[in-house]
Motif scaffolding. Structure first.
Motif, mmCIF file in Angstrom:
data_model
loop_
_atom_site.group_PDB
_atom_site.id
_atom_site.type_symbol
_atom_site.label_atom_id
_atom_site.label_comp_id
_atom_site.label_asym_id
_atom_site.label_seq_id
_atom_site.Cartn_x
_atom_site.Cartn_y
_atom_site.Cartn_z
ATOM 1 N N LYS A 13 25.252 25.018 47.009
ATOM 2 C CA LYS A 13 25.900 24.155 46.008
ATOM 3 C C LYS A 13 25.671 22.677 46.347
ATOM 4 C CE LYS A 13 30.267 23.419 43.577
ATOM 5 N NZ LYS A 13 29.628 23.587 42.252
ATOM 6 N N ALA A 14 25.761 22.346 47.630
ATOM 7 C CA ALA A 14 25.506 20.958 48.035
ATOM 8 C C ALA A 14 24.046 20.589 47.799
ATOM 9 C CB ALA A 14 25.874 20.771 49.502
ATOM 10 N N GLY A 15 23.149 21.544 48.005
ATOM 11 C CA GLY A 15 21.737 21.292 47.747
ATOM 12 C C GLY A 15 21.466 21.054 46.272
ATOM 13 N N ARG A 16 22.170 21.803 45.414
ATOM 14 C CA ARG A 16 22.016 21.601 43.966
ATOM 15 C C ARG A 16 22.410 20.191 43.576
ATOM 16 N NH1 ARG A 16 25.496 26.370 41.816
ATOM 17 N NH2 ARG A 16 25.862 24.841 40.161
ATOM 18 N N ALA A 17 23.450 19.679 44.234
ATOM 19 C CA ALA A 17 23.907 18.325 43.921
ATOM 20 C C ALA A 17 22.853 17.277 44.278
ATOM 21 C CB ALA A 17 25.217 18.036 44.661
ATOM 22 N N LYS A 18 21.943 17.657 45.164
ATOM 23 C CA LYS A 18 20.863 16.741 45.538
ATOM 24 C C LYS A 18 19.585 17.018 44.759
ATOM 25 C CE LYS A 18 22.271 15.383 50.172
ATOM 26 N NZ LYS A 18 22.114 13.938 49.876
ATOM 27 N N GLY A 19 19.695 17.866 43.739
ATOM 28 C CA GLY A 19 18.548 18.104 42.872
ATOM 29 C C GLY A 19 17.701 19.300 43.230
ATOM 30 N N GLN A 33 27.704 33.544 41.448
ATOM 31 C CA GLN A 33 27.131 32.598 40.488
ATOM 32 C C GLN A 33 26.261 31.560 41.176
ATOM 33 O OE1 GLN A 33 30.980 31.519 38.692
ATOM 34 N NE2 GLN A 33 30.071 31.990 36.680
ATOM 35 N N VAL A 34 26.719 31.088 42.336
ATOM 36 C CA VAL A 34 25.948 30.085 43.068
ATOM 37 C C VAL A 34 24.611 30.670 43.523
ATOM 38 C CG1 VAL A 34 25.888 28.645 45.151
ATOM 39 C CG2 VAL A 34 27.994 28.805 43.799
ATOM 40 N N PHE A 35 24.654 31.899 44.026
ATOM 41 C CA PHE A 35 23.401 32.547 44.444
ATOM 42 C C PHE A 35 22.449 32.730 43.256
ATOM 43 C CE2 PHE A 35 25.728 34.541 48.219
ATOM 44 C CZ PHE A 35 25.104 33.725 49.142
ATOM 45 N N ARG A 36 22.990 33.244 42.155
ATOM 46 C CA ARG A 36 22.126 33.519 40.999
ATOM 47 C C ARG A 36 21.570 32.230 40.396
ATOM 48 N NH1 ARG A 36 26.528 37.461 39.464
ATOM 49 N NH2 ARG A 36 25.805 39.486 40.234
ATOM 50 N N ALA A 37 22.341 31.148 40.498
ATOM 51 C CA ALA A 37 21.897 29.889 39.903
ATOM 52 C C ALA A 37 20.612 29.370 40.537
ATOM 53 C CB ALA A 37 23.004 28.839 40.020
ATOM 54 N N VAL A 38 20.376 29.732 41.806
ATOM 55 C CA VAL A 38 19.143 29.269 42.466
ATOM 56 C C VAL A 38 18.086 30.373 42.517
ATOM 57 C CG1 VAL A 38 20.387 27.567 43.851
ATOM 58 C CG2 VAL A 38 19.979 29.869 44.781
ATOM 59 N N GLY A 39 18.328 31.460 41.781
ATOM 60 C CA GLY A 39 17.358 32.543 41.736
ATOM 61 C C GLY A 39 17.626 33.675 42.700
ATOM 62 N N GLY A 40 18.787 33.649 43.340
ATOM 63 C CA GLY A 40 19.119 34.714 44.275
ATOM 64 C C GLY A 40 19.409 36.034 43.575
ATOM 65 N N LEU A 70 17.785 19.554 54.375
ATOM 66 C CA LEU A 70 18.014 19.322 52.951
ATOM 67 C C LEU A 70 18.614 17.949 52.697
ATOM 68 C CD1 LEU A 70 19.601 22.772 51.950
ATOM 69 C CD2 LEU A 70 17.269 21.994 51.464
ATOM 70 N N GLY A 71 18.855 17.205 53.773
ATOM 71 C CA GLY A 71 19.517 15.909 53.630
ATOM 72 C C GLY A 71 21.030 16.016 53.606
ATOM 73 N N LEU A 72 21.563 17.188 53.957
ATOM 74 C CA LEU A 72 23.007 17.381 53.963
ATOM 75 C C LEU A 72 23.610 16.841 55.246
ATOM 76 C CD1 LEU A 72 23.290 21.028 52.541
ATOM 77 C CD2 LEU A 72 23.181 18.848 51.305
ATOM 78 N N VAL A 73 24.732 16.179 55.112
ATOM 79 C CA VAL A 73 25.461 15.644 56.263
ATOM 80 C C VAL A 73 26.719 16.482 56.458
ATOM 81 C CG1 VAL A 73 26.637 13.644 57.246
ATOM 82 C CG2 VAL A 73 24.571 13.324 55.860
ATOM 83 N N VAL A 102 19.630 30.324 56.746
ATOM 84 C CA VAL A 102 18.789 31.084 55.820
ATOM 85 C C VAL A 102 18.855 30.470 54.425
ATOM 86 C CG1 VAL A 102 18.391 33.323 54.725
ATOM 87 C CG2 VAL A 102 19.025 33.219 57.137
ATOM 88 N N ALA A 103 20.056 30.081 53.981
ATOM 89 C CA ALA A 103 20.207 29.468 52.657
ATOM 90 C C ALA A 103 19.425 28.165 52.570
ATOM 91 C CB ALA A 103 21.685 29.227 52.359
ATOM 92 N N ALA A 104 19.533 27.335 53.610
ATOM 93 C CA ALA A 104 18.781 26.077 53.612
ATOM 94 C C ALA A 104 17.283 26.344 53.591
ATOM 95 C CB ALA A 104 19.163 25.256 54.846
ATOM 96 N N SER A 105 16.835 27.323 54.350
ATOM 97 C CA SER A 105 15.413 27.648 54.399
ATOM 98 C C SER A 105 14.914 28.152 53.053
ATOM 99 C CB SER A 105 15.159 28.707 55.481
ATOM 100 O OG SER A 105 15.558 28.244 56.759
ATOM 101 N N ALA A 106 15.763 28.937 52.369
ATOM 102 C CA ALA A 106 15.365 29.449 51.058
ATOM 103 C C ALA A 106 15.055 28.316 50.095
ATOM 104 C CB ALA A 106 16.478 30.333 50.487
ATOM 105 N N MET A 107 15.795 27.232 50.183
ATOM 106 C CA MET A 107 15.558 26.092 49.300
ATOM 107 C C MET A 107 14.387 25.232 49.776
ATOM 108 S SD MET A 107 17.853 26.860 47.200
ATOM 109 C CE MET A 107 17.784 25.485 46.065
ATOM 110 N N LEU A 108 14.202 25.169 51.096
ATOM 111 C CA LEU A 108 13.133 24.338 51.646
ATOM 112 C C LEU A 108 11.752 24.957 51.462
ATOM 113 C CD1 LEU A 108 14.842 23.413 55.046
ATOM 114 C CD2 LEU A 108 14.231 21.769 53.256
#
Length: 571
Positions: free
Chosen positions: A447-453, A488-495, A560-563, A545-551
């Motif tokens: 969800k935080a990654g989505r906020a960063k585009g 919903q969060v998982f499915r929103a990114v294609g999970g 991902l630039g998350l702090v 794993v979630a961060a890697s899936a997006m990267l």
């Protein structure tokens, strides 16, 4: 909550009508008047292809019996696949070599670690028996405890003799005396006394296995009502948490609980071998080991990272088969983290892993509506003599990624990220990291990654809830996700959300790895061919794993630039 219950007879059945032991079960065992005999054969050595002249260490049960062979088409051919699969990839001609008389398997240290597969000793034993032969497994130090006990239960001869392993060469003639357990290398004119068994282990072995012993003890077990009696404070002072549990569950109330003793203990939940008939199992008390966690958790660090770091530090010796007790000294670790750490003590080659219950434990049960627990809150006694006593500073641990082919082959995730290791699949779930909180930690990162585009996973992304209940829970809105559900969060990114099962963890089903494929997973094991023949598995926490899936490459959430913000990401 489960509690021990006495045996319940079917309508119309009385105790005096219960079957007793067969004549074969009552026949004298070796050493009790039976005629002595020797088992003879030639050495079948499993060499380490990477180190000339060295026997292979750390052969896991996935290599002894690949997951695809852990099946049976019918009762008539029950063990056919188990036999055919024995060392299928490690030694393709194994069956033929055994049939021509190479019946003494010689391997290095830590033989048969890993999965609790009764198919492995059953298959090995069956390969020899179909040719009218008997097999003897000879290895060095620290044989996998579950395999060792399964071998005794099923009547497969196993011995630990580091000296015999060092001396053996291809084609050597060997003999084994089932009465004395003495091993001899006839070619080199040397004799060996292997690591001794406890008296009860030897009784099981001499009786021909757990089935014969169970038939002998069945009626008596039905007549005896189970009784759980906890140790008094004085006795408890010298016992670990695990030893107190064993002490309370003793069938023989005078039995001593000490390292090396084999005792009968009632089981709260009955396992699928032997416990179904008598209500109790045999356990050999291991040496105790303590790990104290101190300090504060660092950003993004979870239970998975702690256990990977611990396995990295333990190296090739791992836990040495000990019972490992964990202490959360500064109350930093939630139940989800503790579950992961204890669960992965199987990968650490431990007898068990346990946190003594504390206020975090009781709060977790209370949140689930369970305020009356069946057993008292216990803790290690003040006078316990730990075989190994160590500590792990939480502040020294960073998010980790374990590379193939061992959970202990772990490295800091930010260092792995520099390598830009790509993969074909990102998989979250399993018994190790499939709880609601585990999946929530991943969803918070997404969800935080989505906020960063970052809108879509770069690679195939599959989620396996840890149970049917968790699968239902993750469909419900969660305030931590601003009213979205985890699903919903998982499915929103294609999970893709699967049913609760662990197929790809052991190379089964459509999500198993194909030759040449690579995955980053929150699973617990990444041994050779574990997730699919020819595949490579990397292990990490759900958030990594979630961060890697997006990267699209392996790395921690910081990539991902998350702090790190505790109020946002802490579970």
């Amino acid at each position: 909550m489960h509690g021990i219950q006495p045996a319940r007879l079917k309508p119309g059945v009385t105790i005096d009508r219960l079957p007793g032991p067969t004549p074969a079960d009552l026949a004298p065992a070796a050493g009790d008047g039976a005629s002595a005999r020797l088992i003879r054969g030639r050495a079948l050595i499993i060499w380490d292809a990477r180190v000339p002249g060295k026997k292979l260490d750390a052969i896991d049960t996935d290599q002894i019996t690949p997951a695809t062979d852990c099946v049976s088409e019918s009762l008539d051919t029950l063990d056919e696949r188990w036999k055919a699969g024995s060392f299928r990839y490690l030694m393709p001609d194994f069956r033929a070599r055994v049939h021509r008389g190479e019946t003494f398997i010689i391997a290095g240290d830590r033989f048969a670690i890993g999965s609790s597969r009764e198919m492995s000793p059953a298959g090995l034993k069956g390969v020899a028996e179909e040719a009218g032969l008997e097999m003897v497994v000879v290895c060095g130090n620290n044989m996998g405890d579950i395999f060792r006990r399964n071998a005794f239960n099923l009547g497969l001869h196993v011995v630990q003799s580091p000296e015999a392993v060092v001396d053996a060469q291809d084609g050597d003639e060997l003999s084994f005396d089932p009465d004395t357990r003495r091993l001899a290398n006839l070619t080199r004119h040397r004799r060996y006394d292997p690591v001794p068994l406890t008296p009860k282990e030897d009784e099981i072995r001499r009786s021909g296995g757990i089935f014969a012993l169970g038939r002998r003890e069945f009626r008596r077990s039905v007549e005896t009502k189970p009784e759980i009696v906890w140790p008094d404070p004085k006795t408890a002072r010298r016992l670990t948490t695990s030893e107190q549990i064993l002490w309370a569950h003793r069938v023989d109330k005078n039995a001593e609980i000490r390292p090396g003793a084999t005792v009968r203990v009632y089981a709260d939940l009955l396992p699928a071998s032997f416990g179904w008939s008598t209500g109790y199992v045999y356990a050999t008390v291991p040496k105790p080991r303590r790990v104290v966690f101190r300090g504060a958790l660092q950003p993004w660090v979870t239970g998975k990272d702690l256990v990977l770091e611990l396995l990295r530090r333990w190296g090739t010796r791992q836990s040495q088969g000990m019972s490992v007790e964990f202490v959360d000294a500064d109350r930093q670790l939630p139940i989800a983290y503790r579950n992961t750490i204890c669960n992965m003590m199987a990968e650490a080659e431990s007898w068990n892993g346990i946190f003594a219950p504390d206020e975090i434990t009781t709060a977790w049960f209370r949140d689930k509506g369970m305020t009356e627990l069946p057993y008292p809150l216990i803790a290690p006694g003040a006078d316990v003599e730990w075989a190994i006593d160590e500590s792990l500073a939480l502040g020294e641990v960073r998010p980790m990624i374990a590379k193939p082919f061992s959970p202990g082959n772990a490295f800091p995730a930010d260092e792995v990220a520099k390598e830009r290791i790509t993969f074909d699949k990102a998989l979250i779930g399993s018994c190790t990291n499939g709880s609601y909180d585990d999946l929530l930690s991943a969803a918070l990162v997404l969800k935080a990654g989505r906020a960063k585009g970052l809108r879509k996973a770069a690679k195939e992304f599959v989620i396996f809830p840890g149970s049917g209940g968790v699968r239902q829970q993750i469909e419900r809105p969660d305030a931590r996700l601003d009213g979205e559900s985890i699903a919903q969060v998982f499915r929103a990114v294609g999970g893709q959300i699967r049913q609760s099962w662990c197929g790809p963890c052991f190379g089964q089903g459509p999500d198993a790895l194909k030759p040449g494929e690579r995955a980053i997973t929150s699973f617990n094991r990444n041994w050779t061919n574990r997730m699919g023949v020819g595949g490579e598995g990397y292990l990490a926490s759900p958030s990594v794993v979630a961060a890697s899936a997006m990267l699209g490459y392996m790395g921690p959430p910081g990539e991902l630039g998350l702090v790190w913000e505790p109020e946002l990401f802490e579970v």
